[in-house]
Enzyme design. Sequence first.
Site, PDB file in Angstrom:
ATOM      1  CE1 TYR A 145      -3.777   2.046   0.490  1.00 13.76           C
ATOM      2  CE2 TYR A 145      -2.874   3.075   2.537  1.00 13.76           C
ATOM      3  CZ  TYR A 145      -3.848   3.170   1.735  1.00 13.76           C
ATOM      4  OH  TYR A 145      -4.700   4.002   1.740  1.00 13.76           O
ATOM      5  CB  THR A 175     -11.217   9.103   7.285  1.00 13.79           C
ATOM      6  OG1 THR A 175      -9.997  10.037   6.887  1.00 13.79           O
ATOM      7  CG2 THR A 175     -12.630   9.700   7.041  1.00 13.79           C
TER       8      THR A 175
END
Length: 313
Positions: A145, A175
């Site tokens: 990632y 988030t």
Amino acid sequence: MRILITGGAGFIGSHLCDRLLADGHTVIAMDNLITGSTDNIAHLAGHPRFTFIHHDVTNYIYVAGPLDAVLHFASPASPVDYLNFPIQTLKVGALGTHKALGLARAKAARFLLASTSEVYGDPLVHPQSEDYWGNVNPIGPRGVYDEAKRFAEAMTMAYHRTHGLQTRIVRIFNTYGPRMRINDGRVVPNFIYQALHGQPLTVYGDGSQTRSFCYISDLVEGVVRLLHSDEVEPVNIGNPTEMTILQFAEAINRLTGNQGGIVFKPLPVDDPRQRQPDIRKARRVLGGWEPVVSLEEGLRATIEDFRRRLGVP
Ligand code: UDP
């Protein structure tokens, strides 16, 4: 504007669809649904300015008609997901970004890349400001990632410098909010699921590692302001209120009334020790943007959404 959102059926992507439609734009959401879900956009079916295209953006992207903006949000985004889909994660960050940039160039559209605090790796600078280059292990399990997003940033800047493409890069910090996939393995869905089932919360390591959690509406507001801004270089968007994972677990147990307590589990490899966005740049270039939703308020809304989807009282 006519806007393409890759990853439009994901957690953040679907909230962006809602917001951009509410702002009067026309939205095309594209997703291969490996981690996204049509449940997230089901309420938009039949909306006159909304279209969904089931497509894997690592392959050539075809969109008929003009586009004013391409928002590239497609990617597995939870550590568990990128362990399950390491090659897809690398491909969407690398090949998918290239395809999305090529599309933006062909349409003379503005391009916005969803990057991540993971570009800072296990940071040696705290809080993290945009000029920090990071501390990333390229060959660890998270490297798929981190390095894909770092490549994506490099590719985005190359298209800007070489082709004069209008580009924006948002570095998104943790988030949370309604629609997070219940089993995505991240700390917010794990803890809320466990708490709503009276189970102990699984704290990895001793829980002294820190994170800073941003509510989805604050993140979306920052992204929309960035899209309309002139800022080409990366901008952090996140909530600077930092806490330990142990404190976070205690907050979840308090808000849900969970009596299950806490259990400690092994810490995943390369789990960042601390993370807090420096948001001074965002405040400066995004018209004073800053988070306005408190952790308690955001968690209450998220817990409510999980209760509804899980069918627990
Ligand atoms: N974590 C935890 N229990 C869980 C899931 C995650 O203690 O059930 C920890 C994880 O080790 C990390 C933090 O919570 O330190 C945030 O993890 P998450 O997977 O949400 O995303 P990250 O911020 O690491 O990308």
